[in-house]
Design a protein around this motif. Structure first.
Motif, PDB file in Angstrom:
ATOM      1  N   TYR A 184       0.859  -1.188   0.000  1.00  0.00           N
ATOM      2  CA  TYR A 184       0.000   0.000   0.000  1.00  0.00           C
ATOM      3  C   TYR A 184       0.894   1.236   0.000  1.00  0.00           C
ATOM      4  CZ  TYR A 184       0.997   0.117   5.052  1.00  0.00           C
ATOM      5  OH  TYR A 184       1.626   0.163   6.269  1.00  0.00           O
ATOM      6  N   PRO A 185       0.373   2.412  -0.344  1.00  0.00           N
ATOM      7  CA  PRO A 185       1.216   3.606  -0.415  1.00  0.00           C
ATOM      8  C   PRO A 185       1.841   3.944   0.930  1.00  0.00           C
ATOM      9  CG  PRO A 185      -0.890   3.986  -1.495  1.00  0.00           C
ATOM     10  CD  PRO A 185      -1.018   2.683  -0.763  1.00  0.00           C
ATOM     11  N   ALA A 186       3.150   4.127   0.958  1.00  0.00           N
ATOM     12  CA  ALA A 186       3.832   4.558   2.181  1.00  0.00           C
ATOM     13  C   ALA A 186       3.210   5.857   2.677  1.00  0.00           C
ATOM     14  CB  ALA A 186       5.321   4.741   1.902  1.00  0.00           C
ATOM     15  N   GLN A 187       2.984   5.951   3.985  1.00  0.00           N
ATOM     16  CA  GLN A 187       2.261   7.088   4.544  1.00  0.00           C
ATOM     17  C   GLN A 187       2.473   7.176   6.049  1.00  0.00           C
ATOM     18  OE1 GLN A 187      -2.238   5.816   4.823  1.00  0.00           O
ATOM     19  NE2 GLN A 187      -1.260   4.642   3.166  1.00  0.00           N
ATOM     20  N   PRO A 188       2.319   8.365   6.615  1.00  0.00           N
ATOM     21  CA  PRO A 188       2.337   8.469   8.083  1.00  0.00           C
ATOM     22  C   PRO A 188       1.094   7.814   8.669  1.00  0.00           C
ATOM     23  CG  PRO A 188       1.770  10.580   7.081  1.00  0.00           C
ATOM     24  CD  PRO A 188       2.149   9.666   5.959  1.00  0.00           C
ATOM     25  N   ARG A 202      16.685  11.601  -1.964  1.00  0.00           N
ATOM     26  CA  ARG A 202      16.180  10.536  -2.838  1.00  0.00           C
ATOM     27  C   ARG A 202      16.795   9.174  -2.519  1.00  0.00           C
ATOM     28  NH1 ARG A 202      16.303  14.181  -8.332  1.00  0.00           N
ATOM     29  NH2 ARG A 202      14.069  14.646  -8.428  1.00  0.00           N
ATOM     30  N   ASN A 203      17.866   9.169  -1.759  1.00  0.00           N
ATOM     31  CA  ASN A 203      18.597   7.936  -1.491  1.00  0.00           C
ATOM     32  C   ASN A 203      18.013   7.235  -0.267  1.00  0.00           C
ATOM     33  OD1 ASN A 203      20.426   5.914  -0.903  1.00  0.00           O
ATOM     34  ND2 ASN A 203      22.227   7.199  -1.247  1.00  0.00           N
ATOM     35  N   PRO A 204      17.331   6.092  -0.443  1.00  0.00           N
ATOM     36  CA  PRO A 204      16.725   5.408   0.701  1.00  0.00           C
ATOM     37  C   PRO A 204      17.737   4.855   1.693  1.00  0.00           C
ATOM     38  CG  PRO A 204      16.528   4.080  -1.286  1.00  0.00           C
ATOM     39  CD  PRO A 204      17.055   5.414  -1.709  1.00  0.00           C
ATOM     40  N   ASP A 205      18.993   4.732   1.279  1.00  0.00           N
ATOM     41  CA  ASP A 205      20.017   4.292   2.218  1.00  0.00           C
ATOM     42  C   ASP A 205      20.402   5.412   3.184  1.00  0.00           C
ATOM     43  OD1 ASP A 205      20.198   1.728   1.121  1.00  0.00           O
ATOM     44  OD2 ASP A 205      21.615   2.404  -0.416  1.00  0.00           O
ATOM     45  N   LYS A 206      20.189   6.652   2.770  1.00  0.00           N
ATOM     46  CA  LYS A 206      20.488   7.787   3.636  1.00  0.00           C
ATOM     47  C   LYS A 206      19.251   8.267   4.395  1.00  0.00           C
ATOM     48  CE  LYS A 206      24.516   9.610   1.204  1.00  0.00           C
ATOM     49  NZ  LYS A 206      25.177  10.819   0.634  1.00  0.00           N
ATOM     50  N   VAL A 207      18.101   8.262   3.714  1.00  0.00           N
ATOM     51  CA  VAL A 207      16.837   8.662   4.338  1.00  0.00           C
ATOM     52  C   VAL A 207      15.810   7.593   3.980  1.00  0.00           C
ATOM     53  CG1 VAL A 207      15.082  10.446   4.565  1.00  0.00           C
ATOM     54  CG2 VAL A 207      17.451  11.098   4.063  1.00  0.00           C
ATOM     55  N   SER A 208      15.499   6.748   4.918  1.00  0.00           N
ATOM     56  CA  SER A 208      14.624   5.618   4.638  1.00  0.00           C
ATOM     57  C   SER A 208      13.164   6.035   4.560  1.00  0.00           C
ATOM     58  CB  SER A 208      14.782   4.549   5.717  1.00  0.00           C
ATOM     59  OG  SER A 208      14.267   5.025   6.960  1.00  0.00           O
ATOM     60  N   THR A 209      12.359   5.146   4.004  1.00  0.00           N
ATOM     61  CA  THR A 209      10.911   5.377   3.939  1.00  0.00           C
ATOM     62  C   THR A 209      10.341   5.589   5.329  1.00  0.00           C
ATOM     63  OG1 THR A 209      10.770   3.944   1.995  1.00  0.00           O
ATOM     64  CG2 THR A 209       8.720   4.397   3.168  1.00  0.00           C
ATOM     65  N   SER A 210      10.687   4.721   6.255  1.00  0.00           N
ATOM     66  CA  SER A 210      10.143   4.816   7.615  1.00  0.00           C
ATOM     67  C   SER A 210      10.629   6.063   8.335  1.00  0.00           C
ATOM     68  CB  SER A 210      10.507   3.566   8.414  1.00  0.00           C
ATOM     69  OG  SER A 210      11.913   3.398   8.487  1.00  0.00           O
ATOM     70  N   LEU A 268      11.168   8.979   6.921  1.00  0.00           N
ATOM     71  CA  LEU A 268      10.363  10.085   6.403  1.00  0.00           C
ATOM     72  C   LEU A 268       8.984  10.122   7.062  1.00  0.00           C
ATOM     73  CD1 LEU A 268      11.334   9.935   2.629  1.00  0.00           C
ATOM     74  CD2 LEU A 268      11.602  11.927   4.108  1.00  0.00           C
ATOM     75  N   THR A 269       8.335   8.971   7.143  1.00  0.00           N
ATOM     76  CA  THR A 269       7.002   8.965   7.756  1.00  0.00           C
ATOM     77  C   THR A 269       7.085   9.249   9.249  1.00  0.00           C
ATOM     78  OG1 THR A 269       7.095   6.548   7.979  1.00  0.00           O
ATOM     79  CG2 THR A 269       6.027   7.431   6.019  1.00  0.00           C
ATOM     80  N   HIS A 270       8.131   8.764   9.906  1.00  0.00           N
ATOM     81  CA  HIS A 270       8.282   9.009  11.351  1.00  0.00           C
ATOM     82  C   HIS A 270       8.470  10.496  11.628  1.00  0.00           C
ATOM     83  CE1 HIS A 270       9.258   8.170  15.524  1.00  0.00           C
ATOM     84  NE2 HIS A 270      10.355   8.902  15.392  1.00  0.00           N
ATOM     85  N   ALA A 271       9.214  11.176  10.775  1.00  0.00           N
ATOM     86  CA  ALA A 271       9.432  12.615  10.967  1.00  0.00           C
ATOM     87  C   ALA A 271       8.111  13.376  10.904  1.00  0.00           C
ATOM     88  CB  ALA A 271      10.402  13.138   9.909  1.00  0.00           C
TER      89      ALA A 271
END
Length: 527
Positions: A73-77, A278-286, A288-291
């Motif tokens: 499903y779409p990544a989201q907070p 844009r680099n998920p190794d530097k800023v992960s999906t989780s 971003l949503t946690h922030a």
């Protein structure tokens, strides 16, 4: 009330069904009622973070598997106040969060493939552009597809920061989620015949501040297509939302970008900052949503919305374009025939619980998620004038104030402005109002935002007693009035089609027109 997901139905099914597309066969299964279901069919190449979607190339081939799982499903907070009390999986499905939700769920009537040429309904789910999924229980389409012999397509697209980050320096055009939707519509137009749909009879419909707001954006984009290019849909339904003012520009959204960078200790002026984000190794999906969930960006920067960017909305002010007839003329020129738009009587309640409100400062900061500061100030002054001073309000009164201002700005006012502008320019519009929804889905009894969804989706597991008959009559009436409007027999501007408290369907004069339309003067360009 059934909480069965489509994946669970399909895994129990023993009946396979195949659609032969230009990209190879797509295998699905039949739902319990016989509807043909295909889940998570890609309409684009895998999404790249903060980048426009890419169409499938001509040599693309679908995998030789069954498309019957809710795998993502779409990544989201997760800080969705409106979904309080709803199990998370019922809102998003049974899969895992993904930055690549560029897929469609397709449901065809039980008579497919023996019969074809069915009307097509493309549904864009709700959720403030921050939350939701095409796998949500409210999006399930097997019941409505079988009832009305329609092909239904539920669209997955990027949400929140993944779908709507924008800035001028560095250049991030934004609107990725809207562009996902547009690419999905192009895919539907070019491929839906393989699933039994009629590519010349496509209606796009959406709920709330994701769905209906998205439809409004799609209408604006369609109206500015090059001459001779047909829109990938013929009509639209906007349920409880529309744009009320011109979106912020990427330059105006730069402070939000800066706040995002600071949340990750990144220098927003660095030439590599966009590559880092844009680099998920530097800023992960989780991360971003946690922030966003923890308000690390600040309350006013935690909601990501569409941007006024010329490649998407044109170079002239979109709301001025609408007011002066450009939207209406452009849509007619590109073969869009009509729009249905409307609201519910107590929209305010669900908006009131969208964000935590304790002080007047919370009211102001949360409204800044959606509007420019001058608009927020004018709207609040219009509501407070002649009443209690903010300092004298209780927390309950502040929550109600936030709900009222939000629902007027998000729903009641833009719905009426849209009708005024479009009908005045000769474009067929049907406006509705819903005063009754199924009692079992109403929080505290309110006929509030999104409680009409079981009617529109003909959701039989939710509907009780005579409610399916009411839903059936409502859907038939909407279709009939839309047909009449397209034939030049539309209702007068202030006349609305109403589902009454007694479950009757009648034409009624809009008693709230003057009350809501007086607030238009809080908006730029309105007098």
């Amino acid at each position: 009330m059934s909480r069965t997901h489509l994946q669970e139905e399909l895994l129990r099914s023993q009946t396979n069904v195949t659609a032969d597309t230009q990209y190879g066969p797509v295998q699905g299964r039949r739902a319990a009622n016989g509807a043909a279901v295909f889940l998570e069919v890609p309409y684009a190449l895998p999404a790249k973070r903060f980048t426009d979607p890419e169409p499938l190339p001509v040599d693309f081939r679908y995998e030789g598997k069954e498309y019957i799982l809710e795998s993502k499903y779409p990544a989201q907070p997760t800080n969705d106040g409106q979904a309080a009390g709803v199990p998370f999986e019922d809102k998003v499905g049974l899969g895992k969060p993904s930055e690549d939700p560029l897929f469609v769920n397709i449901v065809a009537p039980p008579s497919f493939p023996a019969q074809s040429g069915f009307p097509v309904k493309v549904y864009i789910h709700g959720g403030f552009l921050q939350f939701g999924s095409p796998h949500g229980l409210g999006s399930q389409a097997q019941y409505i597809s079988a009832e009305r012999s329609e092909v239904w397509v539920n669209v997955g697209y990027r949400l929140s920061v993944f779908g709507f980050l924008a800035c001028d320096e560095p250049k991030i055009d934004g609107n990725f989620g809207f562009k996902d939707q547009w690419l999905a519509l192009l895919w539907v137009r070019d491929n839906i015949k393989a699933f039994g749909g009629n590519p010349d009879d496509i209606q796009v419909t959406g709920l709330s501040a994701v769905g209906a707001h998205s439809v409004h954006q799609l209408l604006h984009h369609a109206s500015r297509l090059p001459e001779g290019i047909r829109a990938p849909f013929n009509s639209a339904i906007m349920q409880s939302n529309a744009m009320v003012t011109t979106p912020k520009t990427p330059a105006e959204l730069r402070p939000q970008f800066i706040a995002l960078c600071h949340a990750f200790a990144l220098d927003p002026t660095s030439p590599t900052v966009l590559d880092d984000l844009r680099n998920p190794d530097k800023v992960s999906t989780s991360a971003l949503t946690h922030a966003i969930e923890t308000d690390a960006l600040g309350i006013e920067y935690g909601t990501f919305r569409g941007a006024w960017e010329p490649s998407w909305l044109g170079s002239s002010d979109p709301m001025e374009w609408q007011r002066t007839g450009g939207l209406a003329r452009g849509l007619l020129a590109h073969d869009v025939r009509s729009v249905v738009i409307g609201d519910l009587t107590e929209e305010w309640y669900l908006y009131s619980i969208a964000n935590p409100i304790k002080t007047m400062g919370d009211v102001q900061q949360n409204l800044l998620r959606y509007y420019r500061e001058d608009v927020v100030t004018k709207m609040l002054n219009a509501f407070i004038e002649g009443g209690k001073a903010p300092a004298e309000m209780t927390q309950e009164e502040l929550v109600r104030l936030f709900g009222e201002v939000s629902s007027v700005g998000q729903v009641h006012l833009p719905v009426r402005m849209f009708a005024r502008d479009m009908i005045g320019a000769g474009f067929p519009v049907v406006r509705y109002e819903i005063r009754w929804t199924p009692e079992q889905v109403r929080p505290f009894g309110y006929v509030t935002h999104a409680t009409d969804r079981p009617l529109w989706a003909f959701r039989l597991p939710t509907l009780q007693d005579n409610q399916p008959s009411v839903a059936r009559a409502w859907l038939a009436s909407i279709a009939e009035y839309q047909k009449r409007a397209e034939a030049g027999k539309e209702l007068p501007l202030k006349t609305i089609l109403v589902l009454t408290e007694s479950k009757e369907i009648r034409e009624v004069e809009d008693a709230k027109w003057d009350e809501y339309m007086r607030l238009r003067t809080t908006l730029p360009g309105e007098v």
